[in-house]
Design a protein around this motif. Structure first.
Motif, PDB file in Angstrom:
ATOM      1  N   MET A   1       0.763  -1.290   0.227  1.00 26.15           N
ATOM      2  CA  MET A   1      -0.147  -0.314   0.267  1.00 26.15           C
ATOM      3  C   MET A   1       1.267   1.376   0.180  1.00 26.15           C
ATOM      4  O   MET A   1       0.440   2.005  -0.851  1.00 26.15           O
ATOM      5  CB  MET A   1      -0.749   0.015   1.872  1.00 26.15           C
ATOM      6  CG  MET A   1      -1.709   0.656   1.498  1.00 26.15           C
ATOM      7  SD  MET A   1      -2.942   0.723  -0.246  1.00 26.15           S
ATOM      8  CE  MET A   1      -3.752   2.111   0.573  1.00 26.15           C
ATOM      9  N   LYS A   2       2.260   0.864   1.139  1.00 30.32           N
ATOM     10  CA  LYS A   2       2.748   1.868   1.042  1.00 30.32           C
ATOM     11  C   LYS A   2       3.182   2.575  -0.557  1.00 30.32           C
ATOM     12  O   LYS A   2       3.592   3.584  -0.438  1.00 30.32           O
ATOM     13  CB  LYS A   2       3.746   2.217   2.004  1.00 30.32           C
ATOM     14  CG  LYS A   2       4.610   3.195   2.565  1.00 30.32           C
ATOM     15  CD  LYS A   2       5.119   3.160   3.502  1.00 30.32           C
ATOM     16  CE  LYS A   2       6.106   3.795   4.620  1.00 30.32           C
ATOM     17  NZ  LYS A   2       6.952   3.995   5.672  1.00 30.32           N
ATOM     18  N   ALA A   3       4.119   2.106  -1.492  1.00 32.58           N
ATOM     19  CA  ALA A   3       4.576   1.743  -2.208  1.00 32.58           C
ATOM     20  C   ALA A   3       3.546   1.985  -3.426  1.00 32.58           C
ATOM     21  O   ALA A   3       3.594   3.343  -4.047  1.00 32.58           O
ATOM     22  CB  ALA A   3       4.344   0.450  -3.130  1.00 32.58           C
ATOM     23  N   LEU A   4       1.977   1.733  -2.913  1.00 30.13           N
ATOM     24  CA  LEU A   4       1.149   2.551  -4.376  1.00 30.13           C
ATOM     25  C   LEU A   4       1.376   3.951  -3.715  1.00 30.13           C
ATOM     26  O   LEU A   4       0.620   4.753  -4.666  1.00 30.13           O
ATOM     27  CB  LEU A   4      -0.323   1.496  -3.982  1.00 30.13           C
ATOM     28  CG  LEU A   4      -0.302   0.799  -4.818  1.00 30.13           C
ATOM     29  CD1 LEU A   4      -1.677  -0.092  -4.364  1.00 30.13           C
ATOM     30  CD2 LEU A   4      -0.508   0.690  -6.685  1.00 30.13           C
ATOM     31  N   LEU A   5       0.715   4.710  -2.768  1.00 28.77           N
ATOM     32  CA  LEU A   5       1.057   5.586  -2.234  1.00 28.77           C
ATOM     33  C   LEU A   5       2.174   6.731  -2.490  1.00 28.77           C
ATOM     34  O   LEU A   5       1.726   7.427  -2.939  1.00 28.77           O
ATOM     35  CB  LEU A   5       1.091   5.972  -1.048  1.00 28.77           C
ATOM     36  CG  LEU A   5      -0.846   5.046   0.017  1.00 28.77           C
ATOM     37  CD1 LEU A   5      -0.972   5.314   1.658  1.00 28.77           C
ATOM     38  CD2 LEU A   5      -1.296   6.470  -0.851  1.00 28.77           C
ATOM     39  N   ARG A   6       3.015   5.984  -2.836  1.00 30.40           N
ATOM     40  CA  ARG A   6       4.453   7.069  -3.186  1.00 30.40           C
ATOM     41  C   ARG A   6       4.231   7.548  -4.786  1.00 30.40           C
ATOM     42  O   ARG A   6       4.683   7.705  -5.827  1.00 30.40           O
ATOM     43  CB  ARG A   6       5.683   6.369  -2.866  1.00 30.40           C
ATOM     44  CG  ARG A   6       6.341   7.000  -1.791  1.00 30.40           C
ATOM     45  CD  ARG A   6       7.648   6.240  -1.292  1.00 30.40           C
ATOM     46  NE  ARG A   6       7.341   5.139  -0.199  1.00 30.40           N
ATOM     47  CZ  ARG A   6       7.868   3.873  -0.046  1.00 30.40           C
ATOM     48  NH1 ARG A   6       8.931   3.471  -1.119  1.00 30.40           N
ATOM     49  NH2 ARG A   6       7.930   3.612   1.028  1.00 30.40           N
ATOM     50  N   LYS A   7       4.267   5.618  -5.495  1.00 27.14           N
ATOM     51  CA  LYS A   7       3.968   5.838  -6.269  1.00 27.14           C
ATOM     52  C   LYS A   7       2.950   6.932  -7.575  1.00 27.14           C
ATOM     53  O   LYS A   7       3.533   7.695  -8.387  1.00 27.14           O
ATOM     54  CB  LYS A   7       3.723   4.509  -6.839  1.00 27.14           C
ATOM     55  CG  LYS A   7       3.443   4.221  -8.605  1.00 27.14           C
ATOM     56  CD  LYS A   7       3.095   2.717  -8.857  1.00 27.14           C
ATOM     57  CE  LYS A   7       3.232   2.646 -10.579  1.00 27.14           C
ATOM     58  NZ  LYS A   7       2.835   1.231 -11.241  1.00 27.14           N
ATOM     59  N   TYR A   8       1.891   7.357  -6.744  1.00 30.45           N
ATOM     60  CA  TYR A   8       0.346   7.794  -7.182  1.00 30.45           C
ATOM     61  C   TYR A   8       0.403   9.522  -6.373  1.00 30.45           C
ATOM     62  O   TYR A   8      -0.543   9.460  -6.082  1.00 30.45           O
ATOM     63  CB  TYR A   8      -0.921   7.136  -7.285  1.00 30.45           C
ATOM     64  CG  TYR A   8      -0.891   6.596  -8.717  1.00 30.45           C
ATOM     65  CD1 TYR A   8      -0.840   6.302  -9.403  1.00 30.45           C
ATOM     66  CD2 TYR A   8      -1.376   4.571  -7.869  1.00 30.45           C
ATOM     67  CE1 TYR A   8      -0.141   5.239 -10.137  1.00 30.45           C
ATOM     68  CE2 TYR A   8      -0.636   3.750  -8.838  1.00 30.45           C
ATOM     69  CZ  TYR A   8      -0.899   3.860 -10.548  1.00 30.45           C
ATOM     70  OH  TYR A   8      -0.740   3.187 -10.977  1.00 30.45           O
ATOM     71  N   LYS A   9       2.011   9.914  -5.664  1.00 32.81           N
ATOM     72  CA  LYS A   9       1.980  10.645  -4.716  1.00 32.81           C
ATOM     73  C   LYS A   9       1.224  11.991  -5.618  1.00 32.81           C
ATOM     74  O   LYS A   9       0.627  12.722  -5.360  1.00 32.81           O
ATOM     75  CB  LYS A   9       2.829  10.796  -4.324  1.00 32.81           C
ATOM     76  CG  LYS A   9       2.919  11.962  -3.596  1.00 32.81           C
ATOM     77  CD  LYS A   9       5.067  11.756  -2.568  1.00 32.81           C
ATOM     78  CE  LYS A   9       5.156  13.307  -2.246  1.00 32.81           C
ATOM     79  NZ  LYS A   9       5.777  13.507  -1.521  1.00 32.81           N
ATOM     80  N   SER A  10       1.718  12.562  -6.728  1.00 34.99           N
ATOM     81  CA  SER A  10       1.491  13.238  -7.362  1.00 34.99           C
ATOM     82  C   SER A  10      -0.550  13.246  -8.126  1.00 34.99           C
ATOM     83  O   SER A  10      -0.729  14.153  -8.090  1.00 34.99           O
ATOM     84  CB  SER A  10       2.120  13.915  -8.890  1.00 34.99           C
ATOM     85  OG  SER A  10       1.788  12.612  -9.212  1.00 34.99           O
ATOM     86  N   VAL A  11      -0.600  12.120  -8.331  1.00 35.41           N
ATOM     87  CA  VAL A  11      -1.919  11.990  -8.712  1.00 35.41           C
ATOM     88  C   VAL A  11      -3.111  12.486  -6.797  1.00 35.41           C
ATOM     89  O   VAL A  11      -3.735  12.871  -7.222  1.00 35.41           O
ATOM     90  CB  VAL A  11      -3.028  10.723  -9.009  1.00 35.41           C
ATOM     91  CG1 VAL A  11      -4.080  10.335  -8.799  1.00 35.41           C
ATOM     92  CG2 VAL A  11      -2.003  10.385 -10.938  1.00 35.41           C
ATOM     93  N   ILE A  12      -3.002  11.843  -6.137  1.00 30.26           N
ATOM     94  CA  ILE A  12      -3.115  11.381  -5.136  1.00 30.26           C
ATOM     95  C   ILE A  12      -3.351  13.365  -4.178  1.00 30.26           C
ATOM     96  O   ILE A  12      -4.390  13.996  -4.280  1.00 30.26           O
ATOM     97  CB  ILE A  12      -3.232  10.610  -3.776  1.00 30.26           C
ATOM     98  CG1 ILE A  12      -2.922   9.447  -4.186  1.00 30.26           C
ATOM     99  CG2 ILE A  12      -3.403  11.404  -2.434  1.00 30.26           C
ATOM    100  CD1 ILE A  12      -1.936   8.787  -2.980  1.00 30.26           C
ATOM    101  N   ARG A  13      -1.797  13.706  -4.505  1.00 32.68           N
ATOM    102  CA  ARG A  13      -2.376  15.217  -3.930  1.00 32.68           C
ATOM    103  C   ARG A  13      -3.025  16.036  -4.835  1.00 32.68           C
ATOM    104  O   ARG A  13      -3.720  17.103  -4.257  1.00 32.68           O
ATOM    105  CB  ARG A  13      -0.075  15.780  -4.199  1.00 32.68           C
ATOM    106  CG  ARG A  13      -0.476  17.058  -4.034  1.00 32.68           C
ATOM    107  CD  ARG A  13       1.052  17.869  -3.443  1.00 32.68           C
ATOM    108  NE  ARG A  13       1.135  16.423  -4.743  1.00 32.68           N
ATOM    109  CZ  ARG A  13       2.788  16.491  -4.322  1.00 32.68           C
ATOM    110  NH1 ARG A  13       3.234  17.164  -2.803  1.00 32.68           N
ATOM    111  NH2 ARG A  13       3.528  15.840  -5.198  1.00 32.68           N
ATOM    112  N   PHE A  14      -3.553  15.633  -6.167  1.00 33.06           N
ATOM    113  CA  PHE A  14      -4.059  16.444  -7.153  1.00 33.06           C
ATOM    114  C   PHE A  14      -5.509  16.688  -6.516  1.00 33.06           C
ATOM    115  O   PHE A  14      -6.318  17.218  -6.626  1.00 33.06           O
ATOM    116  CB  PHE A  14      -3.364  16.392  -8.701  1.00 33.06           C
ATOM    117  CG  PHE A  14      -5.082  16.727  -9.793  1.00 33.06           C
ATOM    118  CD1 PHE A  14      -4.621  18.714 -10.040  1.00 33.06           C
ATOM    119  CD2 PHE A  14      -5.743  16.191  -9.635  1.00 33.06           C
ATOM    120  CE1 PHE A  14      -5.930  19.015 -11.230  1.00 33.06           C
ATOM    121  CE2 PHE A  14      -7.289  16.435 -10.852  1.00 33.06           C
ATOM    122  CZ  PHE A  14      -7.094  17.555 -11.230  1.00 33.06           C
TER     123      PHE A  14
END
Length: 183
Positions: free
Chosen positions: A1-14
């Motif tokens: 899960m942590k890897a997914l959050l890091r991978k999609y950090k910019s999308v989640i931030r947007f």
């Protein structure tokens, strides 16, 4: 899960930034609508302004038009040559699409000054485009009333949202911080 959050950090931030800005602007706009008493500018200042400007433009281009407060609902009636053509409601004033536009611009923010200037310029363009849209729609409904559904629900929403999409593309490709990261 942590890897997914890091991978999609910019999308989640947007997404988070977009939803926060959109939420704040919508709540602020709804507060404005709730405190607008409609006694001086019916049904509210911005809708009244759009209706009056629509009337001015139509009279300027040669149509005998007027806008009057609707007696049964919070809207302004558009009348051309004595014929009731349409009504301008709160949703016609363009504020909701400007809020959508600004939320995207801020979520994909660039430099502060550029973001503010582009947001302001884009909002003015959307407002003006929306005003022209209402004028053309009113004239279209006057001359072609049997085309009401396609004009109001297909063609003109497609034009206003298409214009917003083009502004978004210009923003993302020319001014946002994402453009700088990709280079």
């Amino acid at each position: 899960m942590k890897a997914l959050l890091r991978k999609y950090k910019s999308v989640i931030r947007f997404i988070v930034k977009f939803l926060l800005v959109y939420g704040v602007l919508i709540v602020g706009y709804n507060l404005y609508l709730n405190i607008s008493d409609g006694s001086r500018y019916y049904p509210d200042y911005l809708t009244n302004l759009v209706a009056e400007q629509t009337n001015s433009v139509m009279n300027t281009i040669g149509y005998d038009s007027q806008v009057l407060p609707h007696p049964d609902e919070p809207s302004m009636k558009v009348i051309i040559n004595g014929k009731y053509i349409a009504r301008i409601i709160e949703g016609c004033n363009g504020v909701s699409v400007i809020i959508l536009f600004l939320s995207f611009i801020i979520a994909f923010s660039g430099k502060l000054k550029t973001t503010i200037l582009f947001g302001l310029a884009g909002s003015i363009m959307i407002y003006a485009f929306n005003l022209i849209r209402i004028v053309i729609l009113s004239i279209g409904l006057y001359h072609y009333p049997w085309r009401r559904d396609i004009l109001h629900t297909v063609i003109f929403p497609m034009l206003i949202y298409g214009a917003i999409f083009l502004l978004w593309m210009i923003w993302v490709n020319r001014f946002s911080n994402n453009k700088k990261r990709d280079e």
